[in-house]
Design an enzyme around this catalytic site. Structure first.
Site, PDB file in Angstrom:
ATOM      1  N   GLU A 241      -6.333  -5.459   4.150  1.00 57.96           N
ATOM      2  CA  GLU A 241      -5.308  -4.879   3.275  1.00 57.96           C
ATOM      3  C   GLU A 241      -4.635  -5.930   2.393  1.00 57.96           C
ATOM      4  OE1 GLU A 241      -2.849  -2.403   5.907  1.00 57.96           O
ATOM      5  OE2 GLU A 241      -4.208  -0.753   5.439  1.00 57.96           O
ATOM      6  N   ASP A 314      -7.969   4.684  11.658  1.00 56.97           N
ATOM      7  CA  ASP A 314      -6.571   4.231  11.663  1.00 56.97           C
ATOM      8  C   ASP A 314      -5.618   5.166  12.403  1.00 56.97           C
ATOM      9  OD1 ASP A 314      -4.364   2.776  11.178  1.00 56.97           O
ATOM     10  OD2 ASP A 314      -4.283   3.109   9.027  1.00 56.97           O
ATOM     11  N   GLU A 342       3.214   6.933  13.123  1.00 52.52           N
ATOM     12  CA  GLU A 342       2.913   6.898  11.691  1.00 52.52           C
ATOM     13  C   GLU A 342       2.165   8.152  11.252  1.00 52.52           C
ATOM     14  OE1 GLU A 342       0.655   3.465  10.539  1.00 52.52           O
ATOM     15  OE2 GLU A 342       0.239   4.244   8.539  1.00 52.52           O
TER      16      GLU A 342
HETATM   17  C1  BDP Z   1      -1.904   1.087   8.641  1.00 45.84           C
HETATM   18  C2  BDP Z   1      -0.470   1.131   8.215  1.00 45.84           C
HETATM   19  C3  BDP Z   1       0.004  -0.155   7.643  1.00 45.84           C
HETATM   20  C4  BDP Z   1      -0.326  -1.285   8.568  1.00 45.84           C
HETATM   21  C5  BDP Z   1      -1.807  -1.282   8.888  1.00 45.84           C
HETATM   22  C6  BDP Z   1      -2.186  -2.292   9.948  1.00 45.84           C
HETATM   23  O1  BDP Z   1      -0.342   2.176   7.286  1.00 45.84           O
HETATM   24  O2  BDP Z   1       1.382  -0.038   7.410  1.00 45.84           O
HETATM   25  O3  BDP Z   1       0.027  -2.495   8.012  1.00 45.84           O
HETATM   26  O4  BDP Z   1      -2.183  -0.051   9.389  1.00 45.84           O
HETATM   27  O5  BDP Z   1      -2.347  -1.879  11.094  1.00 45.84           O
HETATM   28  O6  BDP Z   1      -2.084   2.156   9.485  1.00 45.84           O
HETATM   29  O7  BDP Z   1      -2.326  -3.452   9.656  1.00 45.84           O
END
Ligand code: BDP
Length: 652
Positions: A241, A314, A342
């Site tokens: 990310e 996720d 989340e």
């Molecule tokens: C996703 C989330 C994000 C996190 C990411 C993670 O939306 O905020 O930073 O995972 O786990 O689910 O690194």
């Protein structure tokens, strides 16, 4: 309140509640163990015992009872265990118990930022109070709660870590927190930003093979251990990310992890290196972690553990287990669960997560034949060699709210994470009974229906959000409500706007079979073939693995389309039933907590209808079929629902 207003309210409350919450956690959390944990037993610490450090033995009848442990911390766990048994009516008899934890490290991951916001946090500001006086009592209470359920580690900061976390000033603060938690056996860990040597140390790069960079980490680690001699280690999100990592320099995850592992090794520190990697233009995001990490199996130092989310995408309401758990045999792995909700309604929905955790831990990977469950693999039972240590992680749902977790019942997910980390063989029902008895009452008339509500709650949320293997049709930014029409930024244009559900006139679902992305073959037999065929794929995962025609016949005898509409309806009916259960529970619960939960259950029921309205109408545009007459019809027009657009505080 209509959905739009309610959602605004939800977002505002996460800010406002945080601003006015009480500074110290409150007595509403009744599983809270007594300060001194007085139990009726003689405590013997025997450092020659063959028990593991955290283990204990409890023997004897009331009045003549002894707790034996090898360490003071082991004795503390023994006392908490006995106290729990006393509180749940299990201590009135002769006891002969020996307990040792399933995982050596049982760790909460706090996604807390230095400005006190919490990524995906729904319970107020960070309990660490960065930049403010250290809240000693609050942190003590937090550590005591963790100790009472076996949690022995906290990663204090967000995986999206800022280099500043490793500054002297912040490390001194971390040391203060570590001092407060030490008596409770809770070790601190930190998430680190891979670019710290350049960003904080002023080096020209952060290449893991650059000797200057290695030296920088060695010195930083030495500084940390001087301040915190029992520091646990680093958690790293790298090349994920948009965060920096070894691949920025043409190096591998192993190069990056091993460089940090070498710096930590003299102090027995560990590296938890995350496998959460995917590219927005990946043909199948679910394949990527396996593809990137399998070639590195056996290349990691033995104080590196690969931290893998329970599912391959996720933290969805339902996913199959990540195939990596069955893949790597020469590398230690740990599961990362998300306790914060989340993707399950923030802190508004009542969802007891133990059943989700249990489903993953009990999943058979078949990596070494039948019985090679995720739990067996990650506790080192299948391939002991790489497991110099074992660990389990949960992304915390804790904030400064008066009830810690935003929803009274969300506390049960924190509780069960600790209990499962301690004893992975416990059942969700056993844990829920314990929690209810300690948090509310053990009155049968209260416990039985409320237990049933907890035990069915995860399946209910799957039904009203994403039944039958649907996944990631959340609103793109805040992940709270439905947005199956969402088009993620940067994704391949020919996959837009429906990457995950792939709905079209011909059907719905992501083809991960051998004719599709081939994801099924990342699993061992018999799973690979089972998932590959619509005849044998479990219906709960049907759209995860298959693109299904709308008229496909389901085991109920209905068409797929009708079945899907029925599932949404079933979820709504459950949410409604929970309101009735809670109404009947009123005599057993104090007014404050009863009303708080009641208000949230109403939100949950209204959200369930929102999900149904959005999904059946949106997918109906592809199926061209009517919502069956024997279920409730959608209420609000799709166009109205599409206008709900909100931004949360998060980075993506
Ligand atoms: C996703 C989330 C994000 C996190 C990411 C993670 O939306 O905020 O930073 O995972 O786990 O689910 O690194």
């Amino acid at each position: 309140m209509d959905s739009m207003n309610r959602l605004l309210f939800f977002i505002l409350t996460s800010i406002v509640i945080a601003g006015c919450s009480k500074p110290v956690g409150n007595d509403n959390l009744l599983w809270l163990p007594a300060e001194e944990c007085e139990v009726e037993a003689q405590v013997i610490i025997d450092d020659t015992s063959d028990l593991q450090n955290d283990g204990f033995i409890i023997k004897g009848a009331p009045g003549d009872r002894v707790i034996i442990a090898k360490t003071g911390i082991g004795a503390m766990y023994g006392k908490y265990a006995l106290q729990r048994m006393e509180r749940t009516g299990k201590a009135d008899c002769e006891l002969d118990i020996r307990e040792e934890p399933s995982y050596e490290r049982r760790i909460l991951n706090h996604w807390d930022n230095l400005d006190n916001t919490i990524e995906r946090g729904y319970a107020g500001w960070s309990i660490w109070h960065w930049g403010e006086p250290v809240p000693v009592e609050l942190i003590k209470q937090y550590a005591r709660l963790n100790a009472s359920i076996g949690i022995n580690g906290s990663v204090l900061n967000n995986v999206n870590a800022t280099p500043e976390m490793l500054s002297r000033e912040k490390l001194e603060r971390v040391a203060e927190i570590a001092d407060i938690m030490r008596p409770y056996g809770v070790h601190v860990y930190l998430s680190v930003n891979f670019s710290s040597p350049a960003a904080l140390g002023g080096l020209k790069d952060s290449d893991p093979l650059n000797p200057e960079v290695k030296k920088w980490w060695e010195e930083k680690v030495a500084e940390i251990y001087e301040l915190i001699p029992d520091f646990g280690g680093f958690l790293v999100k790298a090349n994920s990310e948009g965060l920096p990592g070894p691949q920025d320099y043409g190096r591998t995850h192993a190069d990056g992890a091993n460089m940090l592992a070498e710096a930590l090794e003299p102090y027995d520190g560990i590296v938890m290196w995350r496998a959460f990697v995917y590219a927005p233009d990946s043909p199948d995001r679910a394949n990527q972690a396996y593809e990137e990490f399998m070639p590195l199996d056996g290349k990691f130092h033995d104080n590196v553990i690969i931290q893998i989310k329970n599912g391959p995408v996720d933290f969805q309401p339902r996913e199959p287990f990540s195939p990596l758990f069955g893949g790597m045999s020469k590398t230690a792995m740990m599961v990362e669960f998300q306790i914060t909700m989340e993707y399950l309604g923030g802190s508004n929905h009542l969802v007891y997560l133990s059943t989700l955790f249990e489903e993953c831990l009990d999943s058979d990977t078949y990596c070494a034949g039948e019985g090679s469950t995720v739990a067996a693999v990650t506790t080192g039972k299948i391939y002991p060699e790489p497991y110099k240590t074992s660990a389990i992680a949960g992304v915390a749902n804790i904030g400064r709210d008066a009830n810690w977790c935003g929803h009274e019942f969300a506390q049960s997910s924190w509780y069960c994470f600790g209990r499962l980390g301690w004893d992975v063989s416990l059942s969700s029902e056993e844990i829920a009974r314990e929690w209810l008895a300690q948090t509310f009452t053990s009155e049968e008339k209260f416990v039985e229906p409320v237990l049933d509500m907890m035990m069915t709650s995860r399946e209910a949320v799957v039904d009203y959000m994403m039944p039958l293997g649907l996944h990631h049709i959340f609103a793109g930014i805040h992940h709270y409500g439905p947005e199956p029409w969402y088009a993620p930024e940067g994704a391949r244009s020919d996959w837009l706007p429906k990457y995950y559900h792939q709905a079209g006139p011909d059907g719905i679902g992501f083809d991960r079979t051998r004719k599709g992305s081939g994801n099924v073959d990342q699993y061992h037999e018999p799973l690979a073939s089972m998932y590959n065929s619509t005849d044998t794929c479990p219906e709960e995962l049907l759209l995860w693995f298959h693109h299904i025609p709308w008229t496909h016949e389901m085991s109920s005898g209905r068409t797929f389309w009708d079945e899907m509409c029925h599932r949404y309806d079933r979820g709504i009916q459950k949410a409604r039933e929970y309101i009735k259960v809670w109404d009947a529970a009123r005599p057993y619960v104090d007014a404050e907590r009863w009303e708080a939960v009641r208000a949230k259950l109403e939100i949950q029921e209204s959200d369930a209808r929102w999900w149904r309205d959005a999904c059946v109408q949106y997918f109906g545009e592809f199926s061209g079929l009517p919502v069956p007459a024997d279920v409730e019809q959608p209420e609000r027009p799709l166009e109205e629902l599409k206008k709900i657009k909100l931004n949360m505080l998060h980075h993506n």
